[in-house]
Design an enzyme around this catalytic site. Structure first.
Site, PDB file in Angstrom:
ATOM      1  N   ILE A 172     -24.242  55.419 -50.365  1.00  0.00           N
ATOM      2  CA  ILE A 172     -23.056  55.357 -49.612  1.00  0.00           C
ATOM      3  C   ILE A 172     -22.215  56.743 -50.209  1.00  0.00           C
ATOM      4  O   ILE A 172     -21.697  56.713 -51.037  1.00  0.00           O
ATOM      5  CB  ILE A 172     -22.131  54.289 -49.361  1.00  0.00           C
ATOM      6  CG1 ILE A 172     -22.575  52.933 -48.480  1.00  0.00           C
ATOM      7  CG2 ILE A 172     -20.831  54.821 -48.568  1.00  0.00           C
ATOM      8  CD1 ILE A 172     -21.777  52.026 -48.149  1.00  0.00           C
ATOM      9  N   ASP A 173     -22.442  57.842 -49.281  1.00  0.00           N
ATOM     10  CA  ASP A 173     -21.433  58.925 -49.602  1.00  0.00           C
ATOM     11  C   ASP A 173     -20.276  58.851 -48.741  1.00  0.00           C
ATOM     12  O   ASP A 173     -20.145  58.534 -47.622  1.00  0.00           O
ATOM     13  CB  ASP A 173     -22.244  60.022 -49.358  1.00  0.00           C
ATOM     14  CG  ASP A 173     -21.460  61.592 -49.619  1.00  0.00           C
ATOM     15  OD1 ASP A 173     -20.590  61.569 -50.788  1.00  0.00           O
ATOM     16  OD2 ASP A 173     -21.581  62.440 -48.773  1.00  0.00           O
ATOM     17  N   ASP A 232     -23.299  49.612 -51.036  1.00  0.00           N
ATOM     18  CA  ASP A 232     -23.583  50.634 -51.820  1.00  0.00           C
ATOM     19  C   ASP A 232     -24.887  49.996 -52.644  1.00  0.00           C
ATOM     20  O   ASP A 232     -25.980  50.729 -52.390  1.00  0.00           O
ATOM     21  CB  ASP A 232     -22.673  50.889 -53.209  1.00  0.00           C
ATOM     22  CG  ASP A 232     -22.438  52.245 -53.254  1.00  0.00           C
ATOM     23  OD1 ASP A 232     -23.017  53.056 -52.635  1.00  0.00           O
ATOM     24  OD2 ASP A 232     -21.576  52.467 -54.264  1.00  0.00           O
ATOM     25  N   ASP A 280     -27.813  59.171 -52.364  1.00  0.00           N
ATOM     26  CA  ASP A 280     -26.643  58.690 -52.254  1.00  0.00           C
ATOM     27  C   ASP A 280     -26.522  57.457 -51.371  1.00  0.00           C
ATOM     28  O   ASP A 280     -26.620  57.909 -50.016  1.00  0.00           O
ATOM     29  CB  ASP A 280     -25.391  59.528 -52.127  1.00  0.00           C
ATOM     30  CG  ASP A 280     -23.971  59.260 -52.323  1.00  0.00           C
ATOM     31  OD1 ASP A 280     -23.934  58.143 -52.536  1.00  0.00           O
ATOM     32  OD2 ASP A 280     -23.075  59.984 -52.630  1.00  0.00           O
ATOM     33  N   ASP A 333     -24.675  64.498 -53.764  1.00  0.00           N
ATOM     34  CA  ASP A 333     -23.745  64.833 -52.805  1.00  0.00           C
ATOM     35  C   ASP A 333     -23.707  66.030 -52.049  1.00  0.00           C
ATOM     36  O   ASP A 333     -22.962  66.139 -50.918  1.00  0.00           O
ATOM     37  CB  ASP A 333     -22.313  64.890 -53.629  1.00  0.00           C
ATOM     38  CG  ASP A 333     -21.798  63.599 -53.948  1.00  0.00           C
ATOM     39  OD1 ASP A 333     -22.057  62.731 -53.338  1.00  0.00           O
ATOM     40  OD2 ASP A 333     -20.976  63.516 -55.151  1.00  0.00           O
ATOM     41  N   ARG A 376     -15.145  73.792 -50.575  1.00  0.00           N
ATOM     42  CA  ARG A 376     -14.835  72.596 -51.517  1.00  0.00           C
ATOM     43  C   ARG A 376     -14.464  73.365 -52.842  1.00  0.00           C
ATOM     44  O   ARG A 376     -15.376  73.558 -53.828  1.00  0.00           O
ATOM     45  CB  ARG A 376     -16.425  72.086 -51.468  1.00  0.00           C
ATOM     46  CG  ARG A 376     -15.940  70.515 -52.306  1.00  0.00           C
ATOM     47  CD  ARG A 376     -17.446  69.774 -52.426  1.00  0.00           C
ATOM     48  NE  ARG A 376     -17.120  68.674 -52.963  1.00  0.00           N
ATOM     49  CZ  ARG A 376     -16.901  67.486 -52.190  1.00  0.00           C
ATOM     50  NH1 ARG A 376     -16.940  67.496 -51.087  1.00  0.00           N
ATOM     51  NH2 ARG A 376     -16.943  66.302 -52.977  1.00  0.00           N
ATOM     52  N   GLU A 381     -27.407  56.705 -57.537  1.00  0.00           N
ATOM     53  CA  GLU A 381     -26.009  56.485 -58.249  1.00  0.00           C
ATOM     54  C   GLU A 381     -26.067  55.239 -59.111  1.00  0.00           C
ATOM     55  O   GLU A 381     -25.346  55.199 -59.930  1.00  0.00           O
ATOM     56  CB  GLU A 381     -25.199  56.821 -57.096  1.00  0.00           C
ATOM     57  CG  GLU A 381     -23.592  56.947 -57.668  1.00  0.00           C
ATOM     58  CD  GLU A 381     -22.796  57.356 -56.902  1.00  0.00           C
ATOM     59  OE1 GLU A 381     -23.018  57.517 -55.484  1.00  0.00           O
ATOM     60  OE2 GLU A 381     -21.507  57.852 -57.308  1.00  0.00           O
ATOM     61  N   HIS A 403     -10.686  65.682 -54.476  1.00  0.00           N
ATOM     62  CA  HIS A 403     -11.963  66.172 -54.236  1.00  0.00           C
ATOM     63  C   HIS A 403     -12.249  67.662 -53.868  1.00  0.00           C
ATOM     64  O   HIS A 403     -13.349  68.244 -53.900  1.00  0.00           O
ATOM     65  CB  HIS A 403     -12.839  65.488 -53.143  1.00  0.00           C
ATOM     66  CG  HIS A 403     -13.135  63.960 -53.570  1.00  0.00           C
ATOM     67  ND1 HIS A 403     -13.575  63.156 -52.512  1.00  0.00           N
ATOM     68  CD2 HIS A 403     -12.621  63.312 -54.557  1.00  0.00           C
ATOM     69  CE1 HIS A 403     -13.650  61.888 -53.213  1.00  0.00           C
ATOM     70  NE2 HIS A 403     -13.136  61.967 -54.476  1.00  0.00           N
ATOM     71  N   THR A 416     -17.367  56.596 -49.844  1.00  0.00           N
ATOM     72  CA  THR A 416     -16.827  55.371 -50.004  1.00  0.00           C
ATOM     73  C   THR A 416     -15.354  55.221 -49.302  1.00  0.00           C
ATOM     74  O   THR A 416     -15.156  54.240 -48.789  1.00  0.00           O
ATOM     75  CB  THR A 416     -16.944  54.917 -51.319  1.00  0.00           C
ATOM     76  OG1 THR A 416     -16.339  55.776 -52.332  1.00  0.00           O
ATOM     77  CG2 THR A 416     -18.470  54.847 -51.944  1.00  0.00           C
ATOM     78  N   SER A 434     -17.345  62.549 -46.360  1.00  0.00           N
ATOM     79  CA  SER A 434     -18.890  62.595 -47.011  1.00  0.00           C
ATOM     80  C   SER A 434     -19.530  63.892 -46.292  1.00  0.00           C
ATOM     81  O   SER A 434     -18.834  64.931 -45.925  1.00  0.00           O
ATOM     82  CB  SER A 434     -19.530  61.316 -46.025  1.00  0.00           C
ATOM     83  OG  SER A 434     -19.623  61.489 -44.590  1.00  0.00           O
ATOM     84  N   LYS A 468     -19.757  66.418 -43.111  1.00  0.00           N
ATOM     85  CA  LYS A 468     -19.288  67.852 -42.937  1.00  0.00           C
ATOM     86  C   LYS A 468     -20.343  68.697 -42.846  1.00  0.00           C
ATOM     87  O   LYS A 468     -20.281  69.713 -41.936  1.00  0.00           O
ATOM     88  CB  LYS A 468     -18.473  68.005 -44.252  1.00  0.00           C
ATOM     89  CG  LYS A 468     -17.036  67.749 -44.368  1.00  0.00           C
ATOM     90  CD  LYS A 468     -16.229  67.949 -45.365  1.00  0.00           C
ATOM     91  CE  LYS A 468     -16.453  67.607 -46.624  1.00  0.00           C
ATOM     92  NZ  LYS A 468     -16.326  65.899 -47.205  1.00  0.00           N
TER      93      LYS A 468
HETATM   94  P1  AMP Z   1     -15.950  63.833 -49.943  1.00  0.00           P
HETATM   95  O1  AMP Z   1     -15.968  62.670 -49.102  1.00  0.00           O
HETATM   96  O2  AMP Z   1     -16.596  65.448 -49.395  1.00  0.00           O
HETATM   97  O3  AMP Z   1     -14.598  64.062 -50.464  1.00  0.00           O
HETATM   98  O4  AMP Z   1     -16.939  63.759 -51.052  1.00  0.00           O
HETATM   99  C1  AMP Z   1     -17.277  62.452 -51.610  1.00  0.00           C
HETATM  100  C2  AMP Z   1     -18.002  62.525 -53.149  1.00  0.00           C
HETATM  101  O5  AMP Z   1     -17.095  63.383 -53.800  1.00  0.00           O
HETATM  102  C3  AMP Z   1     -17.993  61.407 -53.912  1.00  0.00           C
HETATM  103  O6  AMP Z   1     -19.477  61.131 -53.409  1.00  0.00           O
HETATM  104  C4  AMP Z   1     -17.957  61.793 -55.089  1.00  0.00           C
HETATM  105  O7  AMP Z   1     -19.224  61.777 -55.889  1.00  0.00           O
HETATM  106  C5  AMP Z   1     -17.288  63.048 -55.153  1.00  0.00           C
HETATM  107  N1  AMP Z   1     -16.258  63.232 -56.064  1.00  0.00           N
HETATM  108  C6  AMP Z   1     -15.489  62.479 -56.893  1.00  0.00           C
HETATM  109  N2  AMP Z   1     -14.672  63.059 -57.583  1.00  0.00           N
HETATM  110  C7  AMP Z   1     -14.437  64.483 -57.535  1.00  0.00           C
HETATM  111  C8  AMP Z   1     -13.876  65.584 -57.832  1.00  0.00           C
HETATM  112  N3  AMP Z   1     -12.756  65.521 -58.725  1.00  0.00           N
HETATM  113  N4  AMP Z   1     -14.081  66.795 -57.252  1.00  0.00           N
HETATM  114  C9  AMP Z   1     -15.131  66.817 -56.190  1.00  0.00           C
HETATM  115  N5  AMP Z   1     -15.873  65.491 -55.852  1.00  0.00           N
HETATM  116  C10 AMP Z   1     -15.640  64.299 -56.320  1.00  0.00           C
HETATM  117 MG    MG Z   2     -21.318  60.430 -52.893  1.00  0.00          MG
END
Ligand code: AMP
Ligand code: MG
Length: 326
Positions: free
Chosen positions: A125-126, A47, A123, A272, A257, A70, A216, A128, A240, A243
């Site tokens: 690293i999106d 990161d 970002d 994001d 989402r 970030e 998420h 993680t 990430s 998608k």
């Molecule tokens: P994903 O890989 O699509 O699940 O998204 C990852 C991102 O979700 C991370 O970079 C976080 O910033 C974000 N994230 C963290 N907590 C939440 C949450 N409660 N709802 C939605 N996104 C989140």
């Molecule tokens: Mg992210």
């Protein structure tokens, strides 16, 4: 701005370098050396390293541009984190041979969280959790002017260039320019080809992609929506902004989402979605929140005016929005 503009060239070069650094760390992690999966240090190192490299390159080329990112170096400078800082500097050194720990921290701190007329959203690293699992992650960089995304670059080092033909290998770089389309390249930035969303017209033909992490996004609501629209193909769960990439190249039709019930009021971060959203839109897709509102990249680091995200091939957007009213 076109594909030869300094912004585009810098963004691509920075994303390629950062992706190479992240992949090296991931390989060292997989090889079971001193990087342990049981703590978060590998992702922390990647990161910070990724942010240092990208911020340095942008600042050198565009000294007046703001970079909204970030991380900052406060934690990293703590005496008990000196070993981590050393590791970050070691990895960054492979790209900038004489960089000191102090320099690396100063590059990380080019990142800020103030929104201006023109800024970069990063970002480093999106995804993680995907990175640690050996699944998908992305390096996401976007240029935003007056609240509109003008340029998006997304490096997905662990993504097949074509999900249906794994023999084609892994490592994709997506690029989108406002009004000029979306493109996919191989990791090294070669073999550029335009990409387009799926032409599916009937909801039952759709394939949904969603987060892997149940915290998420609300998988249950997504499943209910799929049932309502007679979507029978299983959802593709992926970490990430990769998608957005697979939707932009037509491999899936919808990215849902809906905020998770564990955090219903969650506000999304701009980094994001900024790069991913222009890549989907310029490939012919549509991006809104789950209530049909455009994503807000102008208010702050959080998309305060939005709730969740819906991405589609455009054709199916309205019918999905309607179904989400359930
Ligand atoms: P994903 O890989 O699509 O699940 O998204 C990852 C991102 O979700 C991370 O970079 C976080 O910033 C974000 N994230 C963290 N907590 C939440 C949450 N409660 N709802 C939605 N996104 C989140
Ligand atoms: Mg992210």
């Amino acid at each position: 701005m076109d594909q030869n503009s300094p912004e585009v060239i810098t963004a691509i070069q920075a994303a390629i370098k950062a992706a190479t650094l992240c992949e090296r760390i991931r390989m060292d992690l997989a090889a079971g050396g001193t990087l342990l999966k049981s703590d978060r240090s590998p992702v922390t190192i990647a990161d910070f390293g990724s942010q240092a490299i990208i911020c340095k390159m942008i600042r050198e080329k565009f000294p007046h541009d703001v970079i909204v990112a970030e991380e900052d170096s406060k934690e990293l400078r703590r005496p008990d984190h000196s070993k981590i800082l050393e590791r970050v500097a070691d990895y960054v050194n492979a790209f900038n041979p004489t960089s000191s720990s102090e320099e690396v921290c100063s590059w990380i701190d080019f990142g800020s969280n103030s929104i201006t007329d023109r800024f970069w959203a990063l970002d480093p690293i999106d995804g993680t959790k995907g990175f640690l699992r050996g699944d998908q992650y992305a390096i996401a960089l976007a240029l935003i002017e007056k609240g509109r995304v003008k340029l998006g670059v997304l490096a997905c080092p662990n993504l097949y260039t074509d999900i249906h033909h794994p023999s084609g290998g892994k490592g994709c770089l997506f690029l989108a320019l406002k009004g000029q389309g979306s493109f996919q390249m191989e990791s090294a930035g070669i073999n550029t080809r335009p990409i387009f969303v799926s032409k599916a017209k009937i909801p039952s033909e759709a394939i949904i992609t969603e987060s892997v992490e149940p915290d998420h996004a609300d998988h249950l609501t997504h499943q209910r929506l799929a049932n309502k629209l007679n979507i029978s193909k299983p959802s593709l769960r992926m970490d990430s902004q990769a998608k957005y990439g697979i939707l932009a190249r037509g491999e899936v039709t919808l990215y849902l989402r809906v905020p998770s019930s564990s955090e219903p009021g969650y506000k999304e971060n701009i980094w994001d979605h900024a790069a991913g959203s222009i890549i989907a839109e310029e490939a012919g897709g549509r991006v809104t929140d789950v209530l049909g509102r455009p994503l807000d990249f102008s208010s702050g680091i959080k998309m305060e005016k939005n709730q969740g995200v819906l991405v589609s091939n455009g054709i199916l957007h309205e019918v999905v929005l309607k179904a989400l009213e359930m």
